[in-house]
Design a protein around this motif. Sequence first.
Motif, mmCIF file in Angstrom:
data_model
loop_
_atom_site.group_PDB
_atom_site.id
_atom_site.type_symbol
_atom_site.label_atom_id
_atom_site.label_comp_id
_atom_site.label_asym_id
_atom_site.label_seq_id
_atom_site.Cartn_x
_atom_site.Cartn_y
_atom_site.Cartn_z
ATOM 1 N N GLY A 101 0.784 -1.229 0.000
ATOM 2 C CA GLY A 101 0.000 0.000 0.000
ATOM 3 C C GLY A 101 0.809 1.269 0.000
ATOM 4 O O GLY A 101 0.338 2.309 0.468
ATOM 5 N N LYS A 102 2.039 1.204 -0.521
ATOM 6 C CA LYS A 102 2.843 2.427 -0.560
ATOM 7 C C LYS A 102 2.199 3.432 -1.512
ATOM 8 O O LYS A 102 1.861 3.111 -2.627
ATOM 9 C CB LYS A 102 4.268 2.122 -1.040
ATOM 10 C CG LYS A 102 4.999 1.092 -0.206
ATOM 11 C CD LYS A 102 6.468 0.984 -0.590
ATOM 12 C CE LYS A 102 6.683 0.637 -2.037
ATOM 13 N NZ LYS A 102 6.224 -0.734 -2.336
ATOM 14 N N LEU A 103 2.056 4.650 -1.038
ATOM 15 C CA LEU A 103 1.481 5.698 -1.871
ATOM 16 C C LEU A 103 2.569 6.586 -2.459
ATOM 17 O O LEU A 103 3.508 6.971 -1.765
ATOM 18 C CB LEU A 103 0.529 6.570 -1.063
ATOM 19 C CG LEU A 103 -0.805 5.956 -0.647
ATOM 20 C CD1 LEU A 103 -1.672 7.010 0.017
ATOM 21 C CD2 LEU A 103 -1.524 5.353 -1.827
ATOM 22 N N GLN A 104 2.407 6.920 -3.738
ATOM 23 C CA GLN A 104 3.247 7.913 -4.400
ATOM 24 C C GLN A 104 2.419 9.188 -4.484
ATOM 25 O O GLN A 104 1.310 9.172 -5.042
ATOM 26 C CB GLN A 104 3.636 7.436 -5.795
ATOM 27 C CG GLN A 104 4.681 8.275 -6.475
ATOM 28 C CD GLN A 104 6.071 8.002 -5.940
ATOM 29 O OE1 GLN A 104 6.376 6.905 -5.503
ATOM 30 N NE2 GLN A 104 6.925 8.992 -5.989
ATOM 31 N N PHE A 105 2.935 10.284 -3.935
ATOM 32 C CA PHE A 105 2.176 11.529 -3.874
ATOM 33 C C PHE A 105 2.627 12.512 -4.927
ATOM 34 O O PHE A 105 3.806 12.561 -5.307
ATOM 35 C CB PHE A 105 2.347 12.190 -2.503
ATOM 36 C CG PHE A 105 1.533 11.554 -1.417
ATOM 37 C CD1 PHE A 105 2.002 10.440 -0.736
ATOM 38 C CD2 PHE A 105 0.291 12.071 -1.061
ATOM 39 C CE1 PHE A 105 1.253 9.845 0.268
ATOM 40 C CE2 PHE A 105 -0.461 11.477 -0.063
ATOM 41 C CZ PHE A 105 0.020 10.370 0.604
ATOM 42 N N GLY A 106 1.690 13.354 -5.354
ATOM 43 C CA GLY A 106 2.049 14.514 -6.136
ATOM 44 C C GLY A 106 2.597 15.608 -5.236
ATOM 45 O O GLY A 106 2.603 15.480 -4.008
ATOM 46 N N ALA A 107 3.040 16.714 -5.850
ATOM 47 C CA ALA A 107 3.673 17.803 -5.099
ATOM 48 C C ALA A 107 2.675 18.625 -4.304
ATOM 49 O O ALA A 107 3.067 19.422 -3.447
ATOM 50 C CB ALA A 107 4.456 18.700 -6.040
#
Lengths: 115, 113
Positions: A101-107
Amino acid sequence: AQSVSQHNHHVILSEAASLELGCNYSYGGTVNLFWYVQYPGQHLQLLLKYFSGDPLVKGIKGFEAEFIKSKFSFNLRKPSVQWSDTAEYFCAVNAHADSWGKLQFGAGTQVVVTP
Amino acid sequence: DVKVTQSSRYLVKRTGEKVFLECVQDMDHENMFWYRQDPGLGLRLIYFSYDVKMKEKGDIPEGYSVSREKKERFSLILESASTNQTSMYLCASRRGGGANVLTFGAGSRLTVL
C-alpha cells in the motif's frame, strides 16, 4: 517507478467558483487513486478514493473525481467552493500489485478561497 | 476511528544530535509508514514496515533508520541530524493487504539548527 504530477501548485479563487485540480500519473498497470486534503494546521485526511468500478467517485464535502484510464488522469472537482475549502490538496497513487500500500504523492496544490 | 499518534508535534535539535520520532497506532494495523513533507515536493516515503521487526526502504531512506519492536509502534531515527532534515514528518498506518486506506498522524515538525 510511478510518478504523480499535479498541474497547479497554487490556485486562488472566489467563493462559489468551480474548482478543478488536475492529476496525472505514470504507471502502466492497475492503480488505486486517492485525493487527500490538509487543512491549515490539521493532519492529512482522505477526501476520496478510487479502487475499481464507477470511474466517477464522490467524496466528502461535495468533492468528486473522475478516473480516465486512457489519459492516466484523476482530476478533482467541486462545483462551488467555500472559504473553508482553503487547504492543500494531494493526489496519490498506489499500484494495485503493491500489497504494502505504498502511496506515491504529487507535489500538492495549495488552494486559497477568498470570501 | 483509527488514531495515529505522533508523540512530538514540534522539535528543535542541533546538527549531529540523534533524534527519535515516535508513532503509535491503536487499530492493530499491519503496515506503517514514515513520510516527509516538504513544500513543492509533496510527501516522500522514507521507510515502511509491513510487520513487527520487518522494514523496507522507501524512496529517500538515506540518513534515516526505523524500528518496529511492537505492532503498534513505529519509530523513525535520525542517527546524526543535519540541517537538510529539517522537515515535517508524517507517520501513517493501514490494514495489511487489499485496497486499504492510509491514515495519517498529525505530523512532527523537526527543525535542525
